[in-house]
Write a protein that holds these residues in place. Structure first.
Motif, PDB file in Angstrom:
ATOM      1  N   SER A   9       0.848  -1.208   0.000  1.00  0.00           N
ATOM      2  CA  SER A   9       0.000   0.000   0.000  1.00  0.00           C
ATOM      3  C   SER A   9       0.879   1.252   0.000  1.00  0.00           C
ATOM      4  N   TYR A  10       1.945   1.237   0.777  1.00  0.00           N
ATOM      5  CA  TYR A  10       2.856   2.384   0.808  1.00  0.00           C
ATOM      6  C   TYR A  10       3.588   2.537  -0.529  1.00  0.00           C
ATOM      7  N   ILE A  11       3.995   1.407  -1.081  1.00  0.00           N
ATOM      8  CA  ILE A  11       4.720   1.451  -2.363  1.00  0.00           C
ATOM      9  C   ILE A  11       3.827   2.079  -3.439  1.00  0.00           C
ATOM     10  N   ALA A  12       2.540   1.662  -3.452  1.00  0.00           N
ATOM     11  CA  ALA A  12       1.602   2.206  -4.438  1.00  0.00           C
ATOM     12  C   ALA A  12       1.405   3.708  -4.214  1.00  0.00           C
ATOM     13  N   LEU A  13       1.260   4.100  -2.940  1.00  0.00           N
ATOM     14  CA  LEU A  13       1.038   5.510  -2.612  1.00  0.00           C
ATOM     15  C   LEU A  13       2.246   6.359  -3.033  1.00  0.00           C
ATOM     16  N   ILE A  14       3.426   5.838  -2.757  1.00  0.00           N
ATOM     17  CA  ILE A  14       4.661   6.571  -3.115  1.00  0.00           C
ATOM     18  C   ILE A  14       4.801   6.682  -4.624  1.00  0.00           C
ATOM     19  N   PHE A  15       4.543   5.580  -5.309  1.00  0.00           N
ATOM     20  CA  PHE A  15       4.671   5.589  -6.769  1.00  0.00           C
ATOM     21  C   PHE A  15       3.670   6.587  -7.366  1.00  0.00           C
ATOM     22  N   ALA A  16       2.418   6.548  -6.847  1.00  0.00           N
ATOM     23  CA  ALA A  16       1.379   7.443  -7.380  1.00  0.00           C
ATOM     24  C   ALA A  16       1.722   8.902  -7.091  1.00  0.00           C
ATOM     25  N   SER A  17       2.140   9.194  -5.841  1.00  0.00           N
ATOM     26  CA  SER A  17       2.425  10.602  -5.510  1.00  0.00           C
ATOM     27  C   SER A  17       3.642  11.095  -6.295  1.00  0.00           C
ATOM     28  N   SER A  18       4.651  10.233  -6.446  1.00  0.00           N
ATOM     29  CA  SER A  18       5.832  10.638  -7.218  1.00  0.00           C
ATOM     30  C   SER A  18       5.447  10.924  -8.666  1.00  0.00           C
ATOM     31  N   CYS A  19       4.572  10.063  -9.220  1.00  0.00           N
ATOM     32  CA  CYS A  19       4.133  10.272 -10.608  1.00  0.00           C
ATOM     33  C   CYS A  19       3.359  11.586 -10.725  1.00  0.00           C
ATOM     34  N   ALA A  20       2.514  11.880  -9.706  1.00  0.00           N
ATOM     35  CA  ALA A  20       1.721  13.120  -9.739  1.00  0.00           C
ATOM     36  C   ALA A  20       2.640  14.341  -9.699  1.00  0.00           C
ATOM     37  N   TYR A  21       3.638  14.329  -8.811  1.00  0.00           N
ATOM     38  CA  TYR A  21       4.577  15.459  -8.739  1.00  0.00           C
ATOM     39  C   TYR A  21       5.335  15.604 -10.057  1.00  0.00           C
ATOM     40  N   ALA A  22       5.738  14.452 -10.610  1.00  0.00           N
ATOM     41  CA  ALA A  22       6.509  14.472 -11.857  1.00  0.00           C
ATOM     42  C   ALA A  22       5.667  15.065 -12.992  1.00  0.00           C
ATOM     43  N   ALA A  23       4.380  14.649 -13.060  1.00  0.00           N
ATOM     44  CA  ALA A  23       3.497  15.153 -14.119  1.00  0.00           C
ATOM     45  C   ALA A  23       3.305  16.662 -13.963  1.00  0.00           C
TER      46      ALA A  23
END
Lengths: 242, 402
Positions: free
Chosen positions: B369-383
């Motif tokens: 769950s943390y890995i998914a949250l981190i990946f999603a938030s990192s992708c959002a910041y990157a976008a």
């Protein structure tokens, strides 16, 4: 063909407020004709040419270049022009051929067509140093590569912004000869300069621009008759002072 | 969206960058060499310095002891210290590194030991000074052996077993798998270096492709071509991303190779009793760490490109981007601190989140769950950062800032 109608451009400068660089400039430049925009430094020549090349968006007015509106169809405008200025340098780490091919690709050329076109342009400009990196070339060689870059897509309109600025006599002569050649090939040529002798030698039509406004335009003979002078420098001073 | 035009710009930027020595150094040489130099290089250097210090026979003064000839004679017989005549200014001499240590034998020491009365031996030293500590260690060993021998003799004299003073023994035993031990001991360092090198690798190309182009006068050249500014910025962005990912990947590979090479060194240390760590890294975990760094590389590349675009010269871009290093290093350092554990809130803090989750992954812990949250938030910041870069590339006051 270039048709500029009431072109205007203002900039917001942090310490000078709003600066009106170009104000209501209108003129027309036809195929097979060289139109010279004559003006002192800071008169608005570069800003006008940059608007026509769609590098800057006009604050007022509009223009059509090779039949395309500069506001609505900027990619088509850029595909129809070859733009050369003192500020359009080369990529030093690319060879002359790579530089020209890169721009050819950006203009949609590919494969054999691109190679053939680059060979043609190199032959025409006598470029036999295609494999040398641009940062190892002399000023004259660099100018030839810049010209090759503007010609690779065979545009109907050429725009030159002070193309001889900082060049030695021989290279400047070669550039002038190239502009004449463009005219002979029926291209529409617009160029800016503050060198009176260049404008006298080259231009079919001259527009005198000062403080962002086009003060007068016509052939050398028409301008001479209007201001009662035969020398372009005197005509220019009379136009600016009146 | 024309993938062809983006590809044309990207290929040109790649060719151009690969011919630039400064880009090659920051993108390839630094990530490959940093870790071996920092670990093996420093390790070999410190081992050599330690070895030289250990070879020295420390000079020691014996203060007092005139009435205790037995202990003084035993000290003088020691081969690994050199006894020098006592001086009243012994403290000064120790501080000036002329003498490594001094040992004060209390009055009637031999007799007191004989009678079983308490006595205190004092050792004077220069705390923190390596060679002084070696001298002290040798004195400590001598007195420990003397004490043990005395105890043994007293027990024997009274016919008592040695277990009387040592009724039981305590032994520690590691039960965690070597992979987890490695993750806990070294796991913080690997993402720290990978994240920092991911930034450093992107920094030079980001400046070169924006402010560098303005400075060299090629920005206007490329802008008068028909390629759209969106395609142009995406082509440039992909080049910066390539440099960033290549740096991160090379640093992870280099750290893995350094670790393997360093294991031999650690085993040598174990023989001296210096280290007893069952270390082992899983290449799969290293790959997972690299995967977590990908969106971070996108964020770095877009952010660096955006900031560097504001500058009108390479030098100005450097002054804007240098503080970025501190912004990245700080959260990366926090992740290495003991006791900082991943939670849902920390998952949203860029850099820190990736560093922490990488540490867990290297220890073999996968909290999906943390890995998914981190990946999603990192992708959002990157976008978001990429959208800002694209937006700025359309603004003429930024492109033509002179």
């Amino acid at each position: 063909m270039i048709e500029a109608e009431h072109l205007g451009k203002h900039f917001r400068a942090s310490h000078r407020g709003t600066v009106q660089a170009v104000n209501g400039v209108s003129f027309c430049c036809r195929p097979g004709q060289v139109y010279g925009l004559l003006g002192a430094n800071g008169a608005g020549k570069t800003t006008t040419l940059r608007m026509l090349a769609t590098l800057l968006e006009p604050s007022a007015g509009s223009a059509r270049v090779a039949g395309h509106d500069i506001r609505r169809d900027s990619p088509a405008v850029r595909s129809s022009i070859g733009f050369l200025s003192a500020a359009t340098a080369l990529y030093g780490r690319l060879t002359a051929r790579e530089m020209t091919e890169y721009f050819g690709r950006l203009y949609g050329l590919d494969g054999e067509t691109l190679r053939r076109r680059v060979d043609e342009v190199f032959q025409r400009l006598e470029i036999d140093f295609g494999d040398r990196r641009c940062d190892t070339l002399s000023t004259g060689m660099k100018q030839k590569v810049s010209i090759a870059r503007t010609l690779v897509h065979d545009p109907p309109v050429m725009i030159f912004d002070e193309p001889t600025l900082g060049l030695d006599v021989m290279t400047a002569r070669a550039v002038i000869a190239f502009i004449r050649e463009c005219r002979a090939h029926g291209k529409t040529v617009l160029f800016s300069t503050h060198v009176m002798s260049e404008a006298e030698k080259l231009c079919d039509m001259i527009g005198i621009i000062h403080q962002g406004r086009l003060l007068a335009e016509g052939t050398l003979a028409e301008l001479g008759a209007r201001y009662g002078q035969s020398d372009l420098e005197e005509i220019f001073i009379s136009a600016v002072e009146s | 969206m024309s993938a062809r035009n983006i590809g044309v710009v990207y290929r040109k930027e790649l060719t151009d960058s690969l011919r630039d020595r400064r880009t090659l150094v920051s993108m390839i040489a630094v990530p490959i060499l940093l870790m071996p130099l920092l670990t093996i290089g420093l390790g070999v250097l410190s081992a050599a310095l330690m070895g030289r210090a250990m070879q020295e026979i420390p000079t020691v003064m014996i203060l007092g002891g005139e009435d205790s000839p037995r202990v003084v004679a035993a000290l003088r017989l020691l081969g690994d210290i050199r006894v020098v005549p006592p001086q009243p200014d012994y403290a000064e001499r120790i501080s000036d590194k002329q003498v490594r240590a001094a040992v004060e034998i209390p009055r009637d020491f031999d007799a007191a030991v004989e009678r079983g009365e308490p006595a205190t031996v004092r050792i004077y030293m220069y705390t923190g000074e390596l060679r002084s500590s070696f001298g002290v260690a040798r004195l400590q060993r001598f007195f420990r052996e003397l004490r043990e021998r005395t105890v043994r003799e007293r027990l024997e004299a009274r016919r008592l077993p040695t277990t009387l003073i040592e009724p039981f023994e305590v032994r520690e035993q590691n039960v965690a798998p070597p992979e987890k031990v490695s993750g806990t001991v070294l796991g913080g360092l690997i993402p720290y270096f990978a994240v920092v090198l991911c930034l450093i690798g992107a920094m030079y190309p980001a400046m070169d492709l924006t402010a560098g182009e303005k400075e060299r006068g090629t920005m206007e050249t490329i802008l008068c071509s028909p390629v759209s500014r969106v395609h142009l910025v995406l082509g440039k962005f992909l080049m910066v991303l390539t440099a960033s990912l290549l740096s991160a990947m090379l640093s992870v590979i280099s750290m893995g190779a350094t670790f393997e090479a360093g294991r031999g060194l650690l085993q040598n240390l174990e023989q001296f009793g210096g280290m007893n760590l069952p270390l082992q890294f899983n290449p799969g975990a290293m790959a997972a760490v690299f995967l977590m760094i990908v969106p971070l590389a996108v964020l770095f590349s877009a952010a660096l490109l955006t900031i560097a675009l504001f500058a009108k010269s390479y030098k100005e871009a450097q002054s804007y981007l240098s503080p970025m290093t501190i912004l990245v290093v700080l959260p990366a350092v926090v992740s290495v601190l003991p006791g900082v554990e991943l939670n849902a809130w920390l998952c949203l803090i860029p850099v820190l989140n990736v560093s922490l989750v990488s540490k867990e992954i290297l220890a073999g812990i996968y909290q999906w769950s943390y890995i998914a949250l981190i990946f999603a938030s990192s992708c959002a910041y990157a976008a978001a950062a990429l959208a800002v870069a694209i937006h700025l590339f359309q603004r003429e006051e930024v492109l033509f800032r002179v």
